[in-house]
Design a protein around this motif. Structure first.
Motif, mmCIF file in Angstrom:
data_model
loop_
_atom_site.group_PDB
_atom_site.id
_atom_site.type_symbol
_atom_site.label_atom_id
_atom_site.label_comp_id
_atom_site.label_asym_id
_atom_site.label_seq_id
_atom_site.Cartn_x
_atom_site.Cartn_y
_atom_site.Cartn_z
ATOM 1 N N ASN A 97 45.496 46.833 51.510
ATOM 2 C CA ASN A 97 46.291 45.621 51.697
ATOM 3 C C ASN A 97 45.612 44.460 50.978
ATOM 4 O O ASN A 97 44.481 44.108 51.323
ATOM 5 N N TYR A 98 46.304 43.861 50.016
ATOM 6 C CA TYR A 98 45.668 42.833 49.203
ATOM 7 C C TYR A 98 46.617 41.673 48.912
ATOM 8 O O TYR A 98 47.831 41.872 48.750
ATOM 9 N N ASP A 99 46.013 40.490 48.840
ATOM 10 C CA ASP A 99 46.704 39.283 48.392
ATOM 11 C C ASP A 99 46.008 38.807 47.118
ATOM 12 O O ASP A 99 44.839 38.421 47.155
ATOM 13 N N PHE A 100 46.717 38.835 46.009
ATOM 14 C CA PHE A 100 46.113 38.471 44.727
ATOM 15 C C PHE A 100 45.941 36.958 44.576
ATOM 16 O O PHE A 100 45.067 36.508 43.834
ATOM 17 N N ASN A 101 46.776 36.190 45.271
ATOM 18 C CA ASN A 101 46.602 34.733 45.243
ATOM 19 C C ASN A 101 45.340 34.313 45.978
ATOM 20 O O ASN A 101 44.592 33.446 45.516
ATOM 21 N N LEU A 102 45.118 34.931 47.140
ATOM 22 C CA LEU A 102 43.914 34.616 47.918
ATOM 23 C C LEU A 102 42.687 35.353 47.402
ATOM 24 O O LEU A 102 41.569 35.084 47.851
ATOM 25 N N ILE A 135 48.206 60.302 43.242
ATOM 26 C CA ILE A 135 47.317 59.147 43.148
ATOM 27 C C ILE A 135 48.122 57.910 42.760
ATOM 28 O O ILE A 135 48.737 57.893 41.680
ATOM 29 N N PRO A 136 48.143 56.884 43.603
ATOM 30 C CA PRO A 136 48.817 55.645 43.200
ATOM 31 C C PRO A 136 47.982 54.875 42.186
ATOM 32 O O PRO A 136 46.761 54.801 42.303
ATOM 33 N N LYS A 137 48.657 54.317 41.182
ATOM 34 C CA LYS A 137 47.999 53.526 40.152
ATOM 35 C C LYS A 137 48.671 52.162 40.075
ATOM 36 O O LYS A 137 49.865 52.071 39.793
ATOM 37 N N LEU A 138 47.898 51.123 40.342
ATOM 38 C CA LEU A 138 48.423 49.766 40.262
ATOM 39 C C LEU A 138 48.377 49.267 38.823
ATOM 40 O O LEU A 138 47.421 49.523 38.096
ATOM 41 N N CYS A 139 49.422 48.548 38.439
ATOM 42 C CA CYS A 139 49.447 47.928 37.117
ATOM 43 C C CYS A 139 50.437 46.767 37.152
ATOM 44 O O CYS A 139 51.112 46.538 38.164
ATOM 45 N N TYR A 140 50.520 46.040 36.052
ATOM 46 C CA TYR A 140 51.446 44.923 35.961
ATOM 47 C C TYR A 140 52.702 45.331 35.199
ATOM 48 O O TYR A 140 52.633 46.037 34.197
ATOM 49 N N GLU A 141 53.834 44.841 35.690
ATOM 50 C CA GLU A 141 55.104 45.135 35.031
ATOM 51 C C GLU A 141 55.193 44.421 33.686
ATOM 52 O O GLU A 141 55.743 44.943 32.733
ATOM 53 N N GLU A 142 54.615 43.205 33.638
ATOM 54 C CA GLU A 142 54.642 42.444 32.400
ATOM 55 C C GLU A 142 53.226 42.320 31.845
ATOM 56 O O GLU A 142 52.251 42.615 32.522
ATOM 57 N N PHE A 159 38.764 51.931 44.057
ATOM 58 C CA PHE A 159 38.607 52.237 45.480
ATOM 59 C C PHE A 159 39.448 53.453 45.867
ATOM 60 O O PHE A 159 38.981 54.363 46.573
ATOM 61 N N ILE A 160 40.703 53.456 45.407
ATOM 62 C CA ILE A 160 41.609 54.550 45.748
ATOM 63 C C ILE A 160 41.099 55.869 45.157
ATOM 64 O O ILE A 160 41.069 56.906 45.842
ATOM 65 N N SER A 161 40.683 55.830 43.900
ATOM 66 C CA SER A 161 40.171 57.043 43.252
ATOM 67 C C SER A 161 38.941 57.581 43.974
ATOM 68 O O SER A 161 38.804 58.796 44.177
ATOM 69 N N GLU A 162 38.045 56.688 44.367
ATOM 70 C CA GLU A 162 36.848 57.108 45.090
ATOM 71 C C GLU A 162 37.217 57.789 46.400
ATOM 72 O O GLU A 162 36.642 58.840 46.750
ATOM 73 N N ASP A 163 38.183 57.222 47.147
ATOM 74 C CA ASP A 163 38.603 57.827 48.414
ATOM 75 C C ASP A 163 39.204 59.212 48.188
ATOM 76 O O ASP A 163 38.969 60.143 48.972
ATOM 77 N N ILE A 164 39.966 59.351 47.120
ATOM 78 C CA ILE A 164 40.597 60.637 46.836
ATOM 79 C C ILE A 164 39.556 61.683 46.440
ATOM 80 O O ILE A 164 39.601 62.835 46.906
ATOM 81 N N PHE A 165 38.596 61.312 45.631
ATOM 82 C CA PHE A 165 37.600 62.303 45.205
ATOM 83 C C PHE A 165 36.592 62.606 46.314
ATOM 84 O O PHE A 165 36.028 63.710 46.360
ATOM 85 N N ILE A 166 36.387 61.671 47.234
ATOM 86 C CA ILE A 166 35.609 61.986 48.442
ATOM 87 C C ILE A 166 36.332 63.050 49.255
ATOM 88 O O ILE A 166 35.726 64.003 49.772
ATOM 89 N N LYS A 188 43.229 38.838 38.092
ATOM 90 C CA LYS A 188 44.157 39.817 38.654
ATOM 91 C C LYS A 188 43.963 41.182 38.014
ATOM 92 O O LYS A 188 44.024 42.215 38.688
ATOM 93 N N ASN A 189 43.736 41.195 36.715
ATOM 94 C CA ASN A 189 43.469 42.476 36.049
ATOM 95 C C ASN A 189 42.215 43.135 36.602
ATOM 96 O O ASN A 189 42.172 44.338 36.854
ATOM 97 N N GLU A 190 41.184 42.341 36.796
ATOM 98 C CA GLU A 190 39.931 42.859 37.335
ATOM 99 C C GLU A 190 40.116 43.366 38.758
ATOM 100 O O GLU A 190 39.580 44.413 39.138
ATOM 101 N N MET A 191 40.890 42.627 39.549
ATOM 102 C CA MET A 191 41.134 43.023 40.939
ATOM 103 C C MET A 191 41.923 44.327 40.996
ATOM 104 O O MET A 191 41.624 45.217 41.809
ATOM 105 N N ILE A 192 42.916 44.474 40.147
ATOM 106 C CA ILE A 192 43.697 45.708 40.101
ATOM 107 C C ILE A 192 42.814 46.888 39.714
ATOM 108 O O ILE A 192 42.900 47.969 40.314
ATOM 109 N N GLU A 193 41.952 46.709 38.755
ATOM 110 C CA GLU A 193 41.031 47.770 38.363
ATOM 111 C C GLU A 193 40.126 48.165 39.528
ATOM 112 O O GLU A 193 39.841 49.350 39.728
ATOM 113 N N SER A 194 39.671 47.180 40.299
ATOM 114 C CA SER A 194 38.809 47.470 41.448
ATOM 115 C C SER A 194 39.559 48.262 42.515
ATOM 116 O O SER A 194 39.023 49.222 43.083
ATOM 117 N N ILE A 195 40.814 47.873 42.790
ATOM 118 C CA ILE A 195 41.605 48.585 43.807
ATOM 119 C C ILE A 195 41.850 50.021 43.359
ATOM 120 O O ILE A 195 41.728 50.971 44.152
#
Length: 226
Positions: A111-116, A22-29, A47-54, A37-44
């Motif tokens: 595929n995500y752009d955190f700036n946009l 399972i890939p887990k997104l987080c910030y290096e700093e 999404f990944i966890s939901e796909d895996i458990f499906i 950005k924190n909220e967006m990372i939590e959402s992604i």
């Protein structure tokens, strides 16, 4: 900068062996100040966890239907970090079910752009006046026919007559990207009923460079060898 860590589920239940990466997104700093950005990372991650458990639920449902056959099933996921920069990520997760000699696989991409503040779609990569679906179909068709020609060299009974219209490709199609390629995964049997392998077709950016959007050239395809 966004980094991708790995969590592994490795266990056995009934006649099913699970090896789930399972890939887990987080910030290096420390990024406490950037709430979005924190909220967006939590959402992604969600999404990944939901796909895996499906996927896990699907495997268990499939086993419960056919358990009288006493079939042993290996189920696994593998992920690939295709592109990562300060504000853009592209990663793919492959889901596979191995039952005897049978392998059924499919891919999900993120595929995500955190700036946009958005999930990237295919149209973000192309100029507005480009029919990118037809453009991409032409390149995919060449690779499919080359692949089928190779099969025919070893199996003359393999019959195919694949046309551009046979390729199912839409604006919301699953894809991921590196700094060199757009990559399109096709699930087991999606291209041909006898092709159970997961297939991926890579479209080099240098082949479609004149059609790329300013966004793609500035943010993703930063250096190009034509």
């Amino acid at each position: 900068m966004v980094i991708i860590e790995k969590e592994v589920l490795d266990y056995e239940k009934n006649n099913i062996k699970y090896y789930i990466n399972i890939p887990k997104l987080c910030y290096e700093e420390n990024n406490d100040k950037n709430f979005f950005k924190n909220e967006m990372i939590e959402s992604i991650n969600q999404f990944i966890s939901e796909d895996i458990f499906i996927f896990i639920d699907m495997i268990e449902d499939d086993y419960n239907i056919s358990k009288n056959e006493y079939t042993y099933i290996n189920s696994l996921t593998e992920f690939q970090v295709a592109y990562v920069s300060k504000n853009i990520i592209s990663l793919s997760v492959e889901f596979s079910q191995l039952r005897g000699l049978s392998d059924i696989s499919y891919t999900k991409a993120y595929n995500y752009d955190f700036n946009l503040r958005k999930e990237l779609s295919l149209k973000d990569f192309f100029k507005n006046n480009v029919d990118f679906i037809e453009l991409l179909k032409r390149y995919i068709l060449i690779q499919i026919n080359n692949f089928f020609d190779e099969i025919y060299r070893y199996d003359e009974n393999f019959i195919y007559n694949f046309m551009e219209d046979d390729i199912v490709l839409e604006e919301d199609n699953i894809f991921y990207f590196t700094h060199e390629f757009l990559i399109f995964p096709f699930s087991s049997c999606e291209i041909h009923e006898n092709i159970v392998n997961l297939l991926e077709f890579k479209i080099p950016f240098n082949k479609i460079y004149p059609y790329l959007s300013e966004y793609a050239m500035k943010n993703i395809v930063k250096r190009m060898v034509l």
